[in-house]
Design a protein around this motif. Structure first.
Motif, PDB file in Angstrom:
ATOM      1  N   PRO A  73      84.864  85.627 -26.739  1.00 17.14           N
ATOM      2  CA  PRO A  73      84.889  84.412 -27.549  1.00 17.14           C
ATOM      3  C   PRO A  73      86.071  83.517 -27.191  1.00 17.14           C
ATOM      4  CG  PRO A  73      85.662  86.286 -28.821  1.00 17.14           C
ATOM      5  CD  PRO A  73      85.131  86.834 -27.535  1.00 17.14           C
ATOM      6  N   TYR A  74      85.823  82.214 -27.241  1.00 17.92           N
ATOM      7  CA  TYR A  74      86.888  81.250 -27.003  1.00 17.92           C
ATOM      8  C   TYR A  74      87.751  81.090 -28.252  1.00 17.92           C
ATOM      9  CZ  TYR A  74      84.368  80.013 -22.758  1.00 17.92           C
ATOM     10  OH  TYR A  74      83.760  80.060 -21.538  1.00 17.92           O
ATOM     11  N   THR A  75      89.004  80.666 -28.012  1.00 19.83           N
ATOM     12  CA  THR A  75      89.958  80.300 -29.072  1.00 19.83           C
ATOM     13  C   THR A  75      90.209  81.421 -30.078  1.00 19.83           C
ATOM     14  OG1 THR A  75      88.324  79.292 -30.584  1.00 19.83           O
ATOM     15  CG2 THR A  75      89.238  77.892 -28.835  1.00 19.83           C
ATOM     16  N   VAL A  76      90.020  82.652 -29.668  1.00 18.69           N
ATOM     17  CA  VAL A  76      90.311  83.801 -30.532  1.00 18.69           C
ATOM     18  C   VAL A  76      91.376  84.652 -29.856  1.00 18.69           C
ATOM     19  CG1 VAL A  76      89.384  85.906 -31.566  1.00 18.69           C
ATOM     20  CG2 VAL A  76      87.995  83.824 -31.520  1.00 18.69           C
ATOM     21  N   ALA A  77      92.414  84.990 -30.592  1.00 18.74           N
ATOM     22  CA  ALA A  77      93.484  85.814 -30.030  1.00 18.74           C
ATOM     23  C   ALA A  77      93.041  87.275 -30.019  1.00 18.74           C
ATOM     24  CB  ALA A  77      94.758  85.657 -30.845  1.00 18.74           C
ATOM     25  N   GLU A  78      92.950  87.847 -28.820  1.00 18.55           N
ATOM     26  CA  GLU A  78      92.566  89.246 -28.656  1.00 18.55           C
ATOM     27  C   GLU A  78      93.789  90.072 -28.277  1.00 18.55           C
ATOM     28  OE1 GLU A  78      88.443  89.743 -26.607  1.00 18.55           O
ATOM     29  OE2 GLU A  78      89.573  88.207 -25.525  1.00 18.55           O
ATOM     30  N   ARG A  79      93.998  91.169 -28.962  1.00 14.58           N
ATOM     31  CA  ARG A  79      95.063  92.078 -28.556  1.00 14.58           C
ATOM     32  C   ARG A  79      94.526  92.949 -27.422  1.00 14.58           C
ATOM     33  NH1 ARG A  79      99.692  92.994 -30.417  1.00 14.58           N
ATOM     34  NH2 ARG A  79      99.249  91.881 -32.359  1.00 14.58           N
ATOM     35  N   ILE A  80      95.157  92.880 -26.253  1.00 11.69           N
ATOM     36  CA  ILE A  80      94.639  93.577 -25.080  1.00 11.69           C
ATOM     37  C   ILE A  80      95.578  94.667 -24.583  1.00 11.69           C
ATOM     38  CG2 ILE A  80      93.228  91.643 -24.342  1.00 11.69           C
ATOM     39  CD1 ILE A  80      95.424  90.981 -22.304  1.00 11.69           C
ATOM     40  N   GLY A  81      96.754  94.774 -25.154  1.00 14.05           N
ATOM     41  CA  GLY A  81      97.697  95.799 -24.727  1.00 14.05           C
ATOM     42  C   GLY A  81      98.970  95.710 -25.546  1.00 14.05           C
ATOM     43  N   PRO A  82      99.885  96.639 -25.352  1.00 12.39           N
ATOM     44  CA  PRO A  82     101.158  96.582 -26.081  1.00 12.39           C
ATOM     45  C   PRO A  82     101.874  95.260 -25.832  1.00 12.39           C
ATOM     46  CG  PRO A  82     100.930  98.676 -24.929  1.00 12.39           C
ATOM     47  CD  PRO A  82      99.810  97.803 -24.447  1.00 12.39           C
ATOM     48  N   LEU A  83     102.207  94.565 -26.908  1.00 16.52           N
ATOM     49  CA  LEU A  83     102.968  93.315 -26.879  1.00 16.52           C
ATOM     50  C   LEU A  83     102.173  92.123 -26.340  1.00 16.52           C
ATOM     51  CD1 LEU A  83     106.406  94.593 -25.452  1.00 16.52           C
ATOM     52  CD2 LEU A  83     105.851  94.100 -27.851  1.00 16.52           C
ATOM     53  N   VAL A  84     100.889  92.288 -26.062  1.00 10.29           N
ATOM     54  CA  VAL A  84     100.146  91.216 -25.379  1.00 10.29           C
ATOM     55  C   VAL A  84      98.867  90.856 -26.133  1.00 10.29           C
ATOM     56  CG1 VAL A  84      99.030  90.475 -23.249  1.00 10.29           C
ATOM     57  CG2 VAL A  84     101.038  91.977 -23.143  1.00 10.29           C
ATOM     58  N   ARG A  85      98.711  89.547 -26.398  1.00  9.50           N
ATOM     59  CA  ARG A  85      97.458  88.995 -26.890  1.00  9.50           C
ATOM     60  C   ARG A  85      96.991  87.912 -25.921  1.00  9.50           C
ATOM     61  NH1 ARG A  85      99.089  86.709 -32.392  1.00  9.50           N
ATOM     62  NH2 ARG A  85     101.156  86.775 -31.415  1.00  9.50           N
ATOM     63  N   ARG A  86      95.703  87.631 -25.938  1.00 10.94           N
ATOM     64  CA  ARG A  86      95.105  86.702 -24.983  1.00 10.94           C
ATOM     65  C   ARG A  86      94.210  85.720 -25.737  1.00 10.94           C
ATOM     66  NH1 ARG A  86      91.734  89.861 -20.670  1.00 10.94           N
ATOM     67  NH2 ARG A  86      90.674  90.553 -22.557  1.00 10.94           N
ATOM     68  N   VAL A  87      94.335  84.430 -25.388  1.00  9.57           N
ATOM     69  CA  VAL A  87      93.490  83.375 -25.951  1.00  9.57           C
ATOM     70  C   VAL A  87      92.822  82.653 -24.792  1.00  9.57           C
ATOM     71  CG1 VAL A  87      93.383  81.302 -27.366  1.00  9.57           C
ATOM     72  CG2 VAL A  87      95.051  83.097 -27.922  1.00  9.57           C
ATOM     73  N   LEU A  88      91.497  82.590 -24.809  1.00 10.02           N
ATOM     74  CA  LEU A  88      90.726  82.005 -23.721  1.00 10.02           C
ATOM     75  C   LEU A  88      90.418  80.536 -24.009  1.00 10.02           C
ATOM     76  CD1 LEU A  88      89.070  82.362 -21.080  1.00 10.02           C
ATOM     77  CD2 LEU A  88      87.152  83.087 -22.531  1.00 10.02           C
ATOM     78  N   ALA A  89      90.789  79.663 -23.074  1.00  9.01           N
ATOM     79  CA  ALA A  89      90.474  78.240 -23.197  1.00  9.01           C
ATOM     80  C   ALA A  89      89.029  77.985 -22.778  1.00  9.01           C
ATOM     81  CB  ALA A  89      91.425  77.415 -22.327  1.00  9.01           C
ATOM     82  N   ARG A  90      88.447  76.971 -23.378  1.00  2.44           N
ATOM     83  CA  ARG A  90      87.048  76.646 -23.083  1.00  2.44           C
ATOM     84  C   ARG A  90      86.979  75.681 -21.880  1.00  2.44           C
ATOM     85  NH1 ARG A  90      83.029  77.372 -26.936  1.00  2.44           N
ATOM     86  NH2 ARG A  90      84.574  77.153 -28.606  1.00  2.44           N
ATOM     87  N   ASN A  91      87.355  76.198 -20.725  1.00  5.91           N
ATOM     88  CA  ASN A  91      87.274  75.393 -19.504  1.00  5.91           C
ATOM     89  C   ASN A  91      86.686  76.206 -18.349  1.00  5.91           C
ATOM     90  OD1 ASN A  91      89.571  77.067 -19.320  1.00  5.91           O
ATOM     91  ND2 ASN A  91      90.657  75.632 -17.992  1.00  5.91           N
ATOM     92  N   PRO A  92      85.520  76.836 -18.571  1.00  5.68           N
ATOM     93  CA  PRO A  92      84.911  77.633 -17.496  1.00  5.68           C
ATOM     94  C   PRO A  92      84.468  76.755 -16.329  1.00  5.68           C
ATOM     95  CG  PRO A  92      83.353  77.331 -19.286  1.00  5.68           C
ATOM     96  CD  PRO A  92      84.664  76.768 -19.768  1.00  5.68           C
TER      97      PRO A  92
END
Length: 294
Positions: free
Chosen positions: A10-29
């Motif tokens: 999903p876009y624009t959702v903060a995902e926790r992917i590892g220790p100390l790290v979250r990821r937010v995907l921009a909608r620019n595929p």
């Protein structure tokens, strides 16, 4: 390889992917950004860092602000200044009062067939990190690794507490990096790959596009091998009488979408420049030749 989970993220959702790290995907595929630019938020305490803030899109900026919450942004870090990576740095800094720290500024006019986003003229860092220099926050340390090649100002960031490396566009699991002259440099790119291969402490790569890489040294070794195979292929093309890049590309990239052939030609050009530096090929009246060949 990409998985359904990566493609449907999903876009624009903060995902926790590892220790100390979250990821937010921009909608620019796009064909060159895969599912889009991935912005990383590092830190879980009162201070965080943001790596590759991405495009200047309101939806993406709002998602980053929501994910940051009440934490102080100690640094907004950019791996390089292509327009899918750094334009959100300035508006994010305005909203968080955070310094922009990371790669050097670089603006390059290039009217050739681009294989990726153009450069971002709005990027103005408050501080440029030298190779090996670190920034810190509560519970985290990010150390800059100069990795020129994709661009001359490319920087990776090592999260020393966990063994994670944020690789920008230098190393990606879904695709090889674009190396497009005049700024893209194949010699520097291969040197930077070797630099990462020698780092045994990195356990996972988080690229700006595509899934995380859990076998980093194996992937980098394969990427170096792929590039060496490409240069041998180019030399064979010249030996076969295909002495112009436009003649080489259809034979070298038969299975690739023809719309990407101009970009592939830039990569071939980067290889030829590297081969010329090493005394293995030279340009003669708009045609490439091999030293020692008739």
């Amino acid at each position: 390889m990409a998985t359904d989970r990566d493609i449907k993220r999903p876009y624009t959702v903060a995902e926790r992917i590892g220790p100390l790290v979250r990821r937010v995907l921009a909608r620019n595929p796009s064909p060159f950004t895969y599912t889009g630019t991935q912005t990383y938020i590092v830190g879980e305490g009162s201070s965080v860092a943001v790596i590759d803030p991405g495009p200047d899109e309101v939806e993406h900026l709002d998602a980053l602000i929501q994910a940051i919450g009440d934490a102080e942004v100690a640094a907004i870090c950019c791996t390089h200044t292509h327009r899918d990576h750094s334009p959100a740095a300035s508006p994010l800094a305005a909203r968080t009062r955070a310094p922009i720290i990371g790669c050097a500024p670089l603006t390059l006019d290039d009217d050739g067939p681009r294989a990726d986003a153009a450069f971002d003229p709005t990027y103005i860092p408050d501080r440029v990190l030298a190779d090996g220099e670190a920034i810190t926050g509560e519970g985290w340390t990010l150390r800059a690794l100069a990795t020129p090649g994709h661009t001359s100002n490319h920087v990776c960031f090592a999260l020393e507490e966990t063994g994670a490396l944020f690789t920008g566009d230098h190393v990606m699991g879904w695709s090889t990096s674009v190396v497009s002259p005049p700024d893209g440099d194949m010699t520097a790119y291969l040197d930077s790959l070797q630099k990462l291969y020698e780092r045994e402490q990195d356990t996972v790569y988080y690229p700006a596009h595509g899934p995380e890489v859990t076998n980093p040294r194996q992937l980098v070794r394969g990427m170096i091998g792929h590039r060496r195979q490409r240069e041998r292929q180019i030399l064979r093309q010249i030996e076969a009488g295909r002495t112009r890049i436009a003649d080489m590309v259809p034979h070298m990239y038969k299975g690739v979408d023809k719309r990407l052939w101009p970009a592939a030609g830039r990569s071939v050009h980067a290889h030829l420049i590297d081969l010329e530096r090493r005394g293995m090929a030279y340009l003669r009246e708009d045609e490439w030749a091999i030293h020692g060949a008739n």
